[in-house]
Design an enzyme around this catalytic site. Structure first.
Site, mmCIF file in Angstrom:
data_model
loop_
_atom_site.group_PDB
_atom_site.id
_atom_site.type_symbol
_atom_site.label_atom_id
_atom_site.label_comp_id
_atom_site.label_asym_id
_atom_site.label_seq_id
_atom_site.Cartn_x
_atom_site.Cartn_y
_atom_site.Cartn_z
ATOM 1 N N ARG A 162 17.516 40.567 13.382
ATOM 2 C CA ARG A 162 17.116 41.920 12.943
ATOM 3 C C ARG A 162 17.199 42.927 14.088
ATOM 4 O O ARG A 162 16.348 43.810 14.226
ATOM 5 C CB ARG A 162 15.693 41.931 12.362
ATOM 6 C CG ARG A 162 15.455 40.928 11.275
ATOM 7 C CD ARG A 162 16.244 41.162 10.004
ATOM 8 N NE ARG A 162 16.055 40.026 9.137
ATOM 9 C CZ ARG A 162 16.908 38.983 9.067
ATOM 10 N NH1 ARG A 162 18.035 38.984 9.751
ATOM 11 N NH2 ARG A 162 16.655 37.977 8.275
ATOM 12 N N GLU A 219 9.005 44.348 11.180
ATOM 13 C CA GLU A 219 10.457 44.386 10.922
ATOM 14 C C GLU A 219 10.822 45.762 10.341
ATOM 15 O O GLU A 219 11.874 46.318 10.592
ATOM 16 C CB GLU A 219 10.820 43.278 9.919
ATOM 17 C CG GLU A 219 12.276 43.321 9.507
ATOM 18 C CD GLU A 219 12.710 42.083 8.727
ATOM 19 O OE1 GLU A 219 12.223 40.975 9.019
ATOM 20 O OE2 GLU A 219 13.542 42.244 7.825
ATOM 21 N N SER A 253 10.169 41.743 3.756
ATOM 22 C CA SER A 253 9.288 41.116 4.751
ATOM 23 C C SER A 253 8.810 42.190 5.717
ATOM 24 O O SER A 253 9.628 42.858 6.351
ATOM 25 C CB SER A 253 10.046 40.060 5.547
ATOM 26 O OG SER A 253 10.493 39.057 4.678
HETATM 27 C C1 LIG Z 1 12.481 43.287 -1.997
HETATM 28 C C2 LIG Z 1 13.171 43.329 -0.650
HETATM 29 C C3 LIG Z 1 13.776 42.181 -0.164
HETATM 30 C C4 LIG Z 1 14.400 42.191 1.093
HETATM 31 N N1 LIG Z 1 14.997 41.054 1.541
HETATM 32 C C5 LIG Z 1 15.609 41.066 2.743
HETATM 33 C C6 LIG Z 1 16.257 39.883 3.232
HETATM 34 O O1 LIG Z 1 16.306 38.848 2.581
HETATM 35 N N2 LIG Z 1 16.839 39.949 4.447
HETATM 36 C C7 LIG Z 1 16.841 41.084 5.208
HETATM 37 O O2 LIG Z 1 17.409 41.080 6.320
HETATM 38 N N3 LIG Z 1 16.225 42.201 4.769
HETATM 39 C C8 LIG Z 1 15.639 42.225 3.570
HETATM 40 N N4 LIG Z 1 15.025 43.368 3.119
HETATM 41 C C9 LIG Z 1 14.973 44.556 3.995
HETATM 42 C C10 LIG Z 1 16.162 45.527 3.835
HETATM 43 O O3 LIG Z 1 16.729 45.423 2.538
HETATM 44 C C11 LIG Z 1 17.246 45.270 4.894
HETATM 45 O O4 LIG Z 1 16.738 45.433 6.200
HETATM 46 C C12 LIG Z 1 18.445 46.226 4.710
HETATM 47 O O5 LIG Z 1 19.481 45.812 5.564
HETATM 48 C C13 LIG Z 1 18.114 47.678 5.028
HETATM 49 O O6 LIG Z 1 19.200 48.458 4.584
HETATM 50 P P1 LIG Z 1 18.992 49.958 4.071
HETATM 51 O O7 LIG Z 1 20.325 50.515 3.772
HETATM 52 O O8 LIG Z 1 17.992 50.002 2.991
HETATM 53 O O9 LIG Z 1 18.417 50.606 5.395
HETATM 54 P P2 LIG Z 1 17.273 51.773 5.554
HETATM 55 O O10 LIG Z 1 16.000 51.219 5.081
HETATM 56 O O11 LIG Z 1 17.789 52.998 4.859
HETATM 57 O O12 LIG Z 1 17.302 51.953 7.089
HETATM 58 C C14 LIG Z 1 16.845 50.920 7.954
HETATM 59 C C15 LIG Z 1 17.182 51.310 9.399
HETATM 60 O O13 LIG Z 1 18.606 51.316 9.552
HETATM 61 C C16 LIG Z 1 19.046 52.624 9.936
HETATM 62 N N5 LIG Z 1 20.301 52.892 9.235
HETATM 63 C C17 LIG Z 1 20.513 52.990 7.888
HETATM 64 N N6 LIG Z 1 21.805 53.247 7.649
HETATM 65 C C18 LIG Z 1 22.409 53.333 8.858
HETATM 66 C C19 LIG Z 1 23.749 53.593 9.278
HETATM 67 N N7 LIG Z 1 24.731 53.867 8.412
HETATM 68 N N8 LIG Z 1 24.016 53.594 10.620
HETATM 69 C C20 LIG Z 1 23.039 53.335 11.520
HETATM 70 N N9 LIG Z 1 21.762 53.097 11.180
HETATM 71 C C21 LIG Z 1 21.461 53.095 9.867
HETATM 72 C C22 LIG Z 1 17.944 53.586 9.514
HETATM 73 O O14 LIG Z 1 17.960 54.784 10.279
HETATM 74 C C23 LIG Z 1 16.713 52.713 9.765
HETATM 75 O O15 LIG Z 1 16.387 52.705 11.141
HETATM 76 C C24 LIG Z 1 14.410 43.386 1.868
HETATM 77 C C25 LIG Z 1 13.791 44.532 1.369
HETATM 78 C C26 LIG Z 1 13.192 44.518 0.112
HETATM 79 C C27 LIG Z 1 12.568 45.776 -0.409
#
Ligand SMILES: Cc1cc2nc3c(=O)[nH]c(=O)nc-3n(C[C@H](O)[C@H](O)[C@H](O)COP(=O)(O)OP(=O)(O)OC[C@H]3O[C@@H](n4cnc5c(N)ncnc54)[C@H](O)[C@@H]3O)c2cc1C
Length: 302
Positions: A175, A295, A225
């Site tokens: 992560r 996280e 998480s």
């Molecule tokens: C029900 C549920 C289950 C989940 N299960 C998992 C799992 O199994 N494994 C896991 O790893 N995570 C999991 N997650 C967490 C999450 O889905 C991941 O971390 C995902 O990769 C975040 O992506 P996002 O586009 O939603 O990022 P955001 O939440 O929009 O952003 C997260 C971070 O990334 C940055 N960011 C976003 N887009 C960019 C970009 N284009 N360039 C640079 N930085 C950027 C943002 O500024 C922020 O700092 C889960 C979440 C939920 C709600």
């Protein structure tokens, strides 16, 4: 503010792509958080670059948002601009065994493309509710797989310049990545997959989806998480041992189903969620001597 809007509309943005005072609770899966001064929804790489350049010229702080699934915004919201990629910047193409996707593409959409083309290696990511950009930045992973295993390269933006970085250059860890450390922006990413059997790929996807439904509180808003897995332990087990399963503050609660998830059981504020996270960290430290690291990314003001 009006000045930002004028600059962006002069650069070709349409009114519908610019939302003043956009509540961030609508753009995050935890469903908490106050408004951002201006949310911008680019549709092309050029528009992403224009929005970032405009923010820089105007001295306006800027946050890139994907699916908002790992993001908690405080109740006072965000002073500045949020560039939201998940609504319009989400095209993806297949070429042989590779899929190239814009940063706002959903992992589930990339997974569906892989399935249709009988490509294996992305099954682990299908149930993660984020975008390609957020997942590469976080090196998202699940069920023994992680983005680092299939990422070939990413197009990044650093100080106004686009460059292509191979996966190794991104220092993808648990992560963590250079992208988060250095505030780089992912514009697109290319995943190298392997030819596979469609039935087996679908079977694995269904199996992982069933496991999530079984173990995770998917019926409530959350950010997944809440804490990173401490070496040699599981955050959920430590929280349970500290007697905190089901413990709540306001509308925020440590999930009864999976103690590693803080959920919004209805009407939570960001203050409730963050207060609960803080108390969980304190109590777990006191009981087990282990400091849980968040996280989830926390942004904005109280
Ligand atoms: C029900 C549920 C289950 C989940 N299960 C998992 C799992 O199994 N494994 C896991 O790893 N995570 C999991 N997650 C967490 C999450 O889905 C991941 O971390 C995902 O990769 C975040 O992506 P996002 O586009 O939603 O990022 P955001 O939440 O929009 O952003 C997260 C971070 O990334 C940055 N960011 C976003 N887009 C960019 C970009 N284009 N360039 C640079 N930085 C950027 C943002 O500024 C922020 O700092 C889960 C979440 C939920 C709600």
């Amino acid at each position: 503010m009006r000045e930002w809007i004028r600059v962006l509309m002069d650069a070709g943005f349409e009114a519908g792509q610019l939302r003043e005072g956009q509540p961030m609770c609508e753009l995050t899966t935890m469903k908490v958080g106050g408004p951002v001064d201006l949310a911008v929804f680019p549709r092309t790489r050029e528009q992403v670059l224009v929005a970032l350049e405009a923010a820089k010229q105007l001295g306006c702080p800027c946050l890139v948002v994907g699916g908002g699934s790992n993001l908690i915004v405080r109740d006072g919201g965000i002073r500045g601009m949020a560039i939201v990629l998940s609504e319009g910047f989400c095209r993806a193409t297949i070429d042989g065994c590779t899929i190239t996707a814009e940063a706002g593409a959903r992992l589930s959409a990339v997974g569906s493309m892989a399935l249709t083309a009988n490509l294996s290696g992305f099954e682990f990511a299908c149930g993660i509710p984020g975008t390609v950009g957020g997942a590469v930045a976080m090196n998202a992973g699940a069920y023994g797989g992680q983005i680092a295993d299939c990422l070939l390269w990413a197009d990044l933006l650093r100080e106004g310049k686009v460059y292509r970085a191979g996966a190794k250059e991104l220092e993808l860890g648990y992560r963590s990545s250079r992208i988060l450390k250095e505030g780089l922006i992912v514009l697109s990413a290319c995943f190298a997959l392997k030819p596979g059997d469609g039935k087996a790929i679908l079977g694995r996807m269904n199996e992982l989806a069933a496991s999530r439904r079984d173990k995770q509180p998917l019926d409530h808003p959350s950010s997944g998480s809440t804490f990173k897995r401490p070496q040699g332990h599981f955050a959920g087990a430590l929280i349970q041992q500290a007697g905190l399963k089901g413990y709540g503050i306001g509308g925020a609660q440590v999930s009864e189903k999976h103690a590693g998830f803080v959920i919004n059981r209805g009407g939570a504020t960001a203050r409730d969620v963050l207060e609960l996270i803080g108390q969980v960290q304190e109590k777990v430290l006191a009981v087990s001597g282990i400091r849980l690291e968040c996280e989830v990314r926390v942004v904005g003001e109280d």
